[in-house]
Design a protein around this motif. Structure first.
Motif, PDB file in Angstrom:
ATOM      1  N   CYS A 123       9.074  57.121  10.535  1.00  0.00           N
ATOM      2  CA  CYS A 123       9.669  56.634   9.883  1.00  0.00           C
ATOM      3  C   CYS A 123       9.744  54.772  10.384  1.00  0.00           C
ATOM      4  CB  CYS A 123      10.954  57.399  10.013  1.00  0.00           C
ATOM      5  SG  CYS A 123      11.099  58.960   9.613  1.00  0.00           S
ATOM      6  N   LEU A 124      10.269  54.254   9.767  1.00  0.00           N
ATOM      7  CA  LEU A 124      10.321  52.772   9.939  1.00  0.00           C
ATOM      8  C   LEU A 124      10.864  52.755  11.063  1.00  0.00           C
ATOM      9  CD1 LEU A 124      11.997  50.407   6.876  1.00  0.00           C
ATOM     10  CD2 LEU A 124       9.519  50.963   8.373  1.00  0.00           C
ATOM     11  N   SER A 125      10.303  52.247  12.295  1.00  0.00           N
ATOM     12  CA  SER A 125       9.961  52.583  14.006  1.00  0.00           C
ATOM     13  C   SER A 125      11.120  51.257  14.403  1.00  0.00           C
ATOM     14  CB  SER A 125       8.797  52.199  14.613  1.00  0.00           C
ATOM     15  OG  SER A 125       9.296  52.176  15.723  1.00  0.00           O
ATOM     16  N   GLU A 126      12.246  51.829  15.171  1.00  0.00           N
ATOM     17  CA  GLU A 126      13.332  51.031  15.293  1.00  0.00           C
ATOM     18  C   GLU A 126      12.692  50.438  17.352  1.00  0.00           C
ATOM     19  OE1 GLU A 126      16.940  52.624  14.974  1.00  0.00           O
ATOM     20  OE2 GLU A 126      16.549  52.880  13.182  1.00  0.00           O
ATOM     21  N   ASP A 127      11.528  51.338  17.701  1.00  0.00           N
ATOM     22  CA  ASP A 127      11.041  50.850  19.102  1.00  0.00           C
ATOM     23  C   ASP A 127      10.200  49.724  19.099  1.00  0.00           C
ATOM     24  OD1 ASP A 127      12.375  53.525  19.739  1.00  0.00           O
ATOM     25  OD2 ASP A 127      10.709  54.619  19.015  1.00  0.00           O
TER      26      ASP A 127
END
Length: 318
Positions: A41-45
């Motif tokens: 998924c699109l990374s929030e990290d």
């Protein structure tokens, strides 16, 4: 009972409970549930990505959205808009009497993987044979007058959303969402007229006026979405760091896909080997064709950076 035996019994009990809860899938320690069902998924990290990506920005205008006067004043300078803020608001209010008050979007879910293909118009699509791969995606976003007929092997056959402005409009079938990229108040007027009158039959004078000012009538598609000027400013400020006058329609479509989908694939962007920004369906006569007010090189580097970070997949062509 010995301590080891007690520990073994407890472990067996925990395992049994996990198996019953998870439908006989392997038990593991509790983890944060993934926001989507994609492989990635699109990374929030990633700090670089999250510095630019703002979930709270609303990509589309809706009947209940109140655009600030500050954003309006930024937007009106893009193409020398002459109307004032009051006229703009009245026009938008009239628009939502004829189009749905809010866009119909596929919401994110841990049980769903929303895939987007963004198809630009670069000559690099020619002989790429990406067509079947593009058609495999859930959402297929095309830009302006990007052609399909005769180029299916390279660009695919399906379209779910087409991002365009009136000067680059084309007829759409009733399975394709029109995503209007408005750059001036008359663009909203164009959409209102298209939604309320069959101008070919009942208002030939209006049709002549639209053609005179360079706006082409469009077929009456019920599926209409309007890009939010606040979203356009967000793309310019955060993703392009205010380079160029405003983002290209293609780059707006790309960032829109990051907000609509969990996995994004990008096709048909960039200049040719000689540095010309030409279209795959055209024979290039002007050997000095550049990107006008759009920061084409900056946009291209941003796509490459997103690809390097695995936030999207960039298919460059052959």
């Amino acid at each position: 009972m010995k301590l080891k035996e007690k520990a073994l019994i407890v472990l067996l009990c925990v395992t049994a409970i996990c198996v019953s809860w998870r439908g006989y899938r392997p038990c593991s320690l509790p983890q944060d549930k993934s926001p989507c069902a994609c492989e990635r998924c699109l990374s929030e990290d990633d700090l670089w990505f999250m510095k630019r990506f703002n979930k709270s920005v609303e990509p589309f205008l809706s009947a209940n959205y109140n655009l600030s006067e500050d954003v309006f004043n930024w937007w009106k300078r893009l193409q020398s808009e002459k109307g004032n803020f009051s006229t703009f608001r009245q026009t938008v209010d009239r628009l939502f009497l004829t189009v749905p008050p809010s866009p119909d979007l596929l919401e994110s879910s841990p049980d769903r993987c929303r895939t987007c293909a963004v198809v630009g118009n670069s000559v690099n699509l020619r002989r790429s044979h990406y067509g079947p791969l593009i058609d495999f995606h859930d959402v297929i976003i095309r830009v302006n007058t990007g052609r399909i007929k005769g180029y299916e092997a390279d660009v695919g056959t399906r379209t779910t959303h087409r991002v365009m402005y009136p000067e680059s409009s084309m007829d759409l079938d009733n399975t394709t969402h029109l995503v209007l990229a408005p750059f001036k108040t008359v663009d909203f007027e164009w959409l209102i007229i298209n939604k309320t009158l069959e101008i070919h039959k009942f208002a030939p004078g209006l049709m002549s006026w639209f053609i005179k000012i360079g706006l082409k009538p469009n077929s009456d598609s019920q599926q209409v979405m309007v890009l939010n000027p606040a979203f356009m400013r967000y793309v310019h400020d955060m993703w392009l760091e205010k380079k160029g006058k405003y983002p290209s329609t293609g780059f707006l479509a790309l960032i829109l896909a990051l907000h609509m989908c969990d996995e994004v694939s990008v096709f048909g962007y960039g200049a040719d080997s000689d540095g010309n920004w030409s279209h795959y369906w055209e024979k290039l006569n002007n050997k000095r064709l550049k990107t006008g007010p759009h920061p084409g090189d900056t946009e291209y580097r941003m796509i490459q950076e997103l690809d390097d970070l695995q936030e999207l997949r960039f298919y460059t062509g052959f």
